[in-house]
Design a protein around this motif. Structure first.
Motif, mmCIF file in Angstrom:
data_model
loop_
_atom_site.group_PDB
_atom_site.id
_atom_site.type_symbol
_atom_site.label_atom_id
_atom_site.label_comp_id
_atom_site.label_asym_id
_atom_site.label_seq_id
_atom_site.Cartn_x
_atom_site.Cartn_y
_atom_site.Cartn_z
ATOM 1 N N ASP A 52 56.233 27.214 55.484
ATOM 2 C CA ASP A 52 55.644 28.540 55.286
ATOM 3 C C ASP A 52 55.350 28.827 53.818
ATOM 4 O O ASP A 52 54.384 29.507 53.494
ATOM 5 C CB ASP A 52 56.572 29.622 55.839
ATOM 6 N N THR A 53 56.208 28.298 52.935
ATOM 7 C CA THR A 53 56.019 28.593 51.517
ATOM 8 C C THR A 53 54.908 27.750 50.890
ATOM 9 O O THR A 53 54.515 27.995 49.758
ATOM 10 C CB THR A 53 57.320 28.321 50.730
ATOM 11 N N MET A 54 54.425 26.744 51.616
ATOM 12 C CA MET A 54 53.509 25.787 51.000
ATOM 13 C C MET A 54 52.040 26.151 51.137
ATOM 14 O O MET A 54 51.199 25.560 50.468
ATOM 15 C CB MET A 54 53.732 24.399 51.608
ATOM 16 N N PHE A 55 51.734 27.098 52.001
ATOM 17 C CA PHE A 55 50.325 27.339 52.289
ATOM 18 C C PHE A 55 49.865 28.696 51.761
ATOM 19 O O PHE A 55 50.618 29.659 51.756
ATOM 20 C CB PHE A 55 50.076 27.281 53.801
ATOM 21 N N PRO A 56 48.590 28.758 51.332
ATOM 22 C CA PRO A 56 48.037 30.044 50.896
ATOM 23 C C PRO A 56 47.791 30.966 52.081
ATOM 24 O O PRO A 56 47.914 30.563 53.237
ATOM 25 C CB PRO A 56 46.714 29.638 50.227
ATOM 26 N N GLU A 57 47.431 32.189 51.793
ATOM 27 C CA GLU A 57 47.131 33.180 52.831
ATOM 28 C C GLU A 57 45.881 32.766 53.617
ATOM 29 O O GLU A 57 45.058 31.995 53.144
ATOM 30 C CB GLU A 57 46.846 34.540 52.176
ATOM 31 N N GLY A 58 45.757 33.333 54.796
ATOM 32 C CA GLY A 58 44.515 33.156 55.542
ATOM 33 C C GLY A 58 44.534 31.977 56.497
ATOM 34 O O GLY A 58 43.488 31.561 56.972
ATOM 35 N N ILE A 68 50.843 16.347 53.987
ATOM 36 C CA ILE A 68 49.940 17.408 54.409
ATOM 37 C C ILE A 68 48.530 17.048 53.963
ATOM 38 O O ILE A 68 48.306 16.696 52.809
ATOM 39 C CB ILE A 68 50.367 18.750 53.784
ATOM 40 N N LEU A 69 47.598 17.149 54.914
ATOM 41 C CA LEU A 69 46.196 16.913 54.585
ATOM 42 C C LEU A 69 45.449 18.237 54.591
ATOM 43 O O LEU A 69 45.713 19.107 55.414
ATOM 44 C CB LEU A 69 45.547 15.976 55.618
ATOM 45 N N TYR A 70 44.526 18.373 53.650
ATOM 46 C CA TYR A 70 43.663 19.545 53.607
ATOM 47 C C TYR A 70 42.295 19.110 54.088
ATOM 48 O O TYR A 70 41.706 18.193 53.522
ATOM 49 C CB TYR A 70 43.601 20.075 52.173
ATOM 50 N N VAL A 71 41.808 19.738 55.135
ATOM 51 C CA VAL A 71 40.563 19.324 55.759
ATOM 52 C C VAL A 71 39.512 20.404 55.561
ATOM 53 O O VAL A 71 39.785 21.588 55.773
ATOM 54 C CB VAL A 71 40.755 19.073 57.274
ATOM 55 N N ARG A 72 38.325 19.987 55.148
ATOM 56 C CA ARG A 72 37.225 20.935 54.974
ATOM 57 C C ARG A 72 36.043 20.515 55.828
ATOM 58 O O ARG A 72 35.986 19.404 56.321
ATOM 59 C CB ARG A 72 36.799 20.951 53.499
ATOM 60 N N ASN A 73 35.101 21.432 55.956
ATOM 61 C CA ASN A 73 33.860 21.190 56.690
ATOM 62 C C ASN A 73 34.105 21.017 58.191
ATOM 63 O O ASN A 73 33.402 20.271 58.861
ATOM 64 C CB ASN A 73 33.141 19.962 56.119
ATOM 65 N N LEU A 74 35.105 21.707 58.713
ATOM 66 C CA LEU A 74 35.339 21.693 60.160
ATOM 67 C C LEU A 74 34.351 22.641 60.841
ATOM 68 O O LEU A 74 33.984 23.662 60.261
ATOM 69 C CB LEU A 74 36.760 22.180 60.467
ATOM 70 N N LEU A 133 41.401 15.722 52.233
ATOM 71 C CA LEU A 133 42.081 15.543 50.948
ATOM 72 C C LEU A 133 43.576 15.677 51.155
ATOM 73 O O LEU A 133 44.025 16.262 52.132
ATOM 74 C CB LEU A 133 41.621 16.616 49.956
ATOM 75 N N TYR A 134 44.346 15.159 50.192
ATOM 76 C CA TYR A 134 45.783 15.386 50.252
ATOM 77 C C TYR A 134 46.096 16.780 49.717
ATOM 78 O O TYR A 134 45.419 17.281 48.831
ATOM 79 C CB TYR A 134 46.534 14.343 49.430
ATOM 80 N N TYR A 135 47.142 17.361 50.275
ATOM 81 C CA TYR A 135 47.628 18.655 49.803
ATOM 82 C C TYR A 135 48.060 18.532 48.349
ATOM 83 O O TYR A 135 48.685 17.545 47.957
ATOM 84 C CB TYR A 135 48.818 19.060 50.669
ATOM 85 N N ASN A 136 47.703 19.528 47.571
ATOM 86 C CA ASN A 136 48.100 19.546 46.166
ATOM 87 C C ASN A 136 48.677 20.918 45.847
ATOM 88 O O ASN A 136 47.961 21.909 45.862
ATOM 89 C CB ASN A 136 46.876 19.244 45.301
ATOM 90 N N PRO A 137 49.989 20.994 45.592
ATOM 91 C CA PRO A 137 50.619 22.306 45.409
ATOM 92 C C PRO A 137 50.062 23.071 44.214
ATOM 93 O O PRO A 137 50.137 24.298 44.169
ATOM 94 C CB PRO A 137 52.096 21.970 45.200
ATOM 95 N N ASN A 138 49.487 22.360 43.231
ATOM 96 C CA ASN A 138 48.978 23.051 42.043
ATOM 97 C C ASN A 138 47.566 23.572 42.219
ATOM 98 O O ASN A 138 47.037 24.230 41.342
ATOM 99 C CB ASN A 138 48.998 22.090 40.844
ATOM 100 N N ARG A 139 46.959 23.235 43.333
ATOM 101 C CA ARG A 139 45.573 23.613 43.535
ATOM 102 C C ARG A 139 45.497 24.409 44.836
ATOM 103 O O ARG A 139 45.275 23.869 45.891
ATOM 104 C CB ARG A 139 44.724 22.335 43.619
ATOM 105 N N GLN A 140 45.779 25.692 44.748
ATOM 106 C CA GLN A 140 45.715 26.527 45.954
ATOM 107 C C GLN A 140 44.327 27.096 46.063
ATOM 108 O O GLN A 140 43.905 27.868 45.226
ATOM 109 C CB GLN A 140 46.756 27.640 45.907
ATOM 110 N N PHE A 141 43.643 26.706 47.083
ATOM 111 C CA PHE A 141 42.211 26.963 47.215
ATOM 112 C C PHE A 141 41.919 28.435 47.453
ATOM 113 O O PHE A 141 42.640 29.095 48.150
ATOM 114 C CB PHE A 141 41.669 26.130 48.359
#
Lengths: 56, 96
Positions: free
Chosen positions: A32-38, B18-24, B88-96
């Motif tokens: 829960d702490t790892m993801f942004p809102e939305g 954790i994978l971050y997926v775009r263009n779904l 993409l791989y999840y990156n904690p420093n880059r919150q979209f």
């Protein structure tokens, strides 16, 4: 015991530890702490059978 | 894959479970998500973007980091409903 390892064994042992740390189970609270809102959690469809890979 | 595990191949530091997926596609269903991503291993959780600025993106959490790497390697540019997925791989420093 560490002293008895060859440098290659020591390196392999370090990598194994590093991967174990990155691969440890995550709790829901941690997630829960790892993801942004939305974002909302997508529940698995009924009949979802996870592919279980043999444990390392 | 098994051989790679035994040989202790080091994973690059950016590899993440954790994978971050775009263009779904906006109208993708849970069945389709689990079908596409579940092929590569057990899924811990999927989070789908639900607001106007997160729609079309998702986070997919795998139980195992090797499954996540495999999925990322295979699903980048994967074609679903005439769209190419960006994985993409999840990156904690880059919150979209």
């Amino acid at each position: 015991q560490l002293m008895a390892m060859t440098p290659e064994q020591l390196q392999a042992w370090r990598w194994e530890r590093e991967i174990d740390e990155r691969n440890r189970p995550l709790t829901d609270d941690e997630l829960d702490t790892m993801f942004p809102e939305g974002y909302k959690v997508l529940p698995p469809p009924s009949g979802y059978m996870p592919i279980r890979t043999p444990g390392r | 894959m098994q051989a790679a595990r035994r040989a202790n191949v080091r994973l690059p530091p950016e590899v993440h479970r954790i994978l971050y997926v775009r263009n779904l596609p906006y109208k993708i269903t849970a069945e389709e998500m689990y079908d596409i991503f579940g092929k590569y291993g057990a899924i811990r959780q999927i989070r789908l973007g639900s607001t106007s600025d997160t729609k079309g993106t998702a986070y997919v959490v795998y139980e195992d980091i090797f499954d996540a790497k495999n999925a990322c390697d295979h699903l980048s540019g994967f074609n679903v409903c005439n769209r190419y997925l960006v994985v993409l791989y999840y990156n904690p420093n880059r919150q979209f």
